[in-house]
Scaffold this motif. Sequence first.
Motif, PDB file in Angstrom:
ATOM      1  N   LEU A  11       0.949  -1.484  -0.001  1.00 33.09           N
ATOM      2  CA  LEU A  11       0.006   0.099  -0.016  1.00 33.09           C
ATOM      3  C   LEU A  11       1.036   1.044  -0.025  1.00 33.09           C
ATOM      4  N   ASN A  12       1.989   1.200   0.820  1.00 33.53           N
ATOM      5  CA  ASN A  12       2.939   2.583   0.788  1.00 33.53           C
ATOM      6  C   ASN A  12       3.587   2.549  -0.750  1.00 33.53           C
ATOM      7  N   GLY A  13       3.584   1.390  -1.020  1.00 29.26           N
ATOM      8  CA  GLY A  13       4.372   1.803  -2.392  1.00 29.26           C
ATOM      9  C   GLY A  13       3.529   2.328  -3.620  1.00 29.26           C
ATOM     10  N   LEU A  14       2.008   1.630  -3.413  1.00 32.95           N
ATOM     11  CA  LEU A  14       0.981   2.334  -4.193  1.00 32.95           C
ATOM     12  C   LEU A  14       0.868   3.793  -4.332  1.00 32.95           C
ATOM     13  N   GLN A  15       0.911   4.097  -2.758  1.00 35.55           N
ATOM     14  CA  GLN A  15       0.674   5.569  -2.534  1.00 35.55           C
ATOM     15  C   GLN A  15       1.622   6.356  -2.886  1.00 35.55           C
ATOM     16  N   PHE A  16       3.065   5.965  -2.765  1.00 34.42           N
ATOM     17  CA  PHE A  16       4.085   6.691  -3.216  1.00 34.42           C
ATOM     18  C   PHE A  16       3.975   6.705  -5.044  1.00 34.42           C
ATOM     19  N   GLY A  17       3.701   5.663  -5.268  1.00 34.14           N
ATOM     20  CA  GLY A  17       3.658   5.757  -6.910  1.00 34.14           C
ATOM     21  C   GLY A  17       2.518   6.777  -7.453  1.00 34.14           C
ATOM     22  N   ILE A 138      -5.032  -5.160   8.770  1.00 32.14           N
ATOM     23  CA  ILE A 138      -3.818  -4.276   8.503  1.00 32.14           C
ATOM     24  C   ILE A 138      -4.257  -2.905   8.896  1.00 32.14           C
ATOM     25  N   GLN A 139      -3.531  -2.274   9.866  1.00 38.56           N
ATOM     26  CA  GLN A 139      -3.991  -0.949  10.360  1.00 38.56           C
ATOM     27  C   GLN A 139      -3.223  -0.065   9.312  1.00 38.56           C
ATOM     28  N   TYR A 140      -3.827   0.879   8.668  1.00 38.06           N
ATOM     29  CA  TYR A 140      -3.357   1.845   7.853  1.00 38.06           C
ATOM     30  C   TYR A 140      -3.779   3.182   7.880  1.00 38.06           C
TER      31      TYR A 140
END
Lengths: 306, 379
Positions: A11-17, A138-140
Amino acid sequence: MDLILLAEQILNGLQFGIMLFLMAAGLTLIFGVMGLINLAHGSLYMIGAFCAAAVAGWTGSFTLGLIAALAGAAAAGALIELVVIRRLYDKDHLDQVLATFALILIASEGTRWVFGSFPLFLDIPEALSGPVMLPGGIQYPLYRLALIGAGLGVAAGLFLLIARTRIGIQIRAGENDREMIAALGVDIDRLYTFVFALGAALAGLAGALVGAIQSVQVGMGEPVLILAFVVIVIGGIGSIKGALVGALLVGLTDTLGKIALPGLFGLFLDPAQATQVGSALASMAIYVLMAMVLIWRPTGLYGVRA
Amino acid sequence: MTLIKTLMAGTAMAMALAGAAAAEVKVGMITTLSGGGAGLGIDVRDGFMLAVEMSGRDDLEVVIEDDQRKPDIAVQLADKMVQSEKVDVLTGIIWSNLAMAVVPSVTAQGKFYLSPNAGPSALAGRGCHENYFNVAWQNDSLHEGGGAYANEAGYTNSFILAPNYPAGQDALTGYKRTYEGDLAGEIYTKLGQTDYAAEIAQIRASGADSVYFFLPGGMGISFLKQYADSGVDIPVIGPAFSFDQGILQAVGDAALGVRNTSQWSKDLDNAANVAFVAAFQEKYDRLPSLYASQGYDTANLLISAMEMADVSDPDAFRAALKAANFDSTRGEFTFGPNNHPIHTIYVREVIKEGDVLTNKIVGPALVAHSDVYSVDCKM
């Protein structure tokens, strides 16, 4: 590494992308349609973030801040195009690099002159703050999910604009043959100003959205600019689809590389050394990715021109 | 007779010249006034100039130049100040990599260098020099305070992170030197990184009972905001650089309650500090930061040496500097054998005074602390 951590990192990678895509989309449009290398794109990102922080601080509304970021960056983009960029279209790329580099310096010192040298405060809106529990435990952070959603929305809007509207046809035609569409009676000057302002507004939006979780300060745009160039080289210059795929690839490679590489070296090095070697290699991962893509497809994934 | 008269006149003129040169001390300040790190340099400069102004001395001239945080520019400026400006004393550098590029060459040319911020370990140990005085701290000091505080607070499983560059490595080394518990994880991040989602996910999964981080400037703002929003509630400790007055407002409420280590705080109760804080607010209309206090101390050290000795007599002037006969804003202040401070490192807590975020002292972490590198220093 357990699955929850891996899912969170994806998810972090998606958001950064997705945030990189907002930057890269404008850059690739401007490069593709006008043939212009715009180093000052990072400054527009910074201008967006400062407009948002100033207006949000003044009115207390994050939404108004976002509108201000879009309007401010688009206005700055249009102004830059009319005053400076317009004179650079028939110059070679080196002149463009020189002039837009000067614009970076002017924008940075100008921003410092107006807002001072200390970072500004821009907070996440109340409604989007804090973490949420996703299925699977998953806590996000909710705000990062909202960023992914907003970015995908903008991407969809851009595809519709390019593929379905009259102005989209003109943009695509301008990419292929600018003399011909000028001869067909399209006001090419107005089209260029529009495309530049559109790219600027996207950069400003990215700056404002990211500014809420990072620091709003002078010089914040340049590191993102370098990544955005990597993205458009991977995706193929001038291609919006390429920018989206490239941005997601870069985002995921960077984020997952930071986790996997130190762990990998930890198998045969002592922990302190492994983290140092691993993090050094992780920061190179996206450039290795770029090199591999270029060996495989020299024009980038969706590029048509060399 | 005429010969003697001419000689006497000549001697008198030479004395007058020497007198004029002696009365004037010229200081070259190379600091960061533009770009991302400008806030720090501006605070050092403002603190320094405040002390100069308060002393009322007109025999102290300060030349200020901007190094743009670039080592090559700092080196050029230092050459210019030594060769054409003919300064007696240099000061002002914020960043350790710039200090490493400038300090050894200017001290080798017989100039004095007073560091208001950077304290790389290489210049505290084998690379020390009798003309190099550090008025701020050796780089490891605040982190050693952090480790000592973690022991005191009963933390036994820390997750530590810092950028992958010399001061970042010094930081984690310093923390590990005093910290006695285990490490849940150790990460080096990229210098200038702004998104810490990946690191925060690792912290969440690590099972640590405390997080120690050294992320100066904008990096710390980003980390703290994202950390607060992530829902991870492991307590955070850091050095004062990420909780400094210049950036606290940008971090916002995410910083509230965080314990951090510093050699200075605006509520330290000594006469010099009370006067400094009041005068700084009066003149610049903002609260001073630790960088401002360091600039102010540096100028006061210089002024105290000027009162005791003449800069044209380097040995006497050096002894006068070494005596550190000035009222430091941090209270007790003496120089160790390697010309680095022996002082107390405090634990502070971020609080809110009205609308303004600031720090208050909790207590000392390390008393009369000096650095470990002084044993390697042969002067």
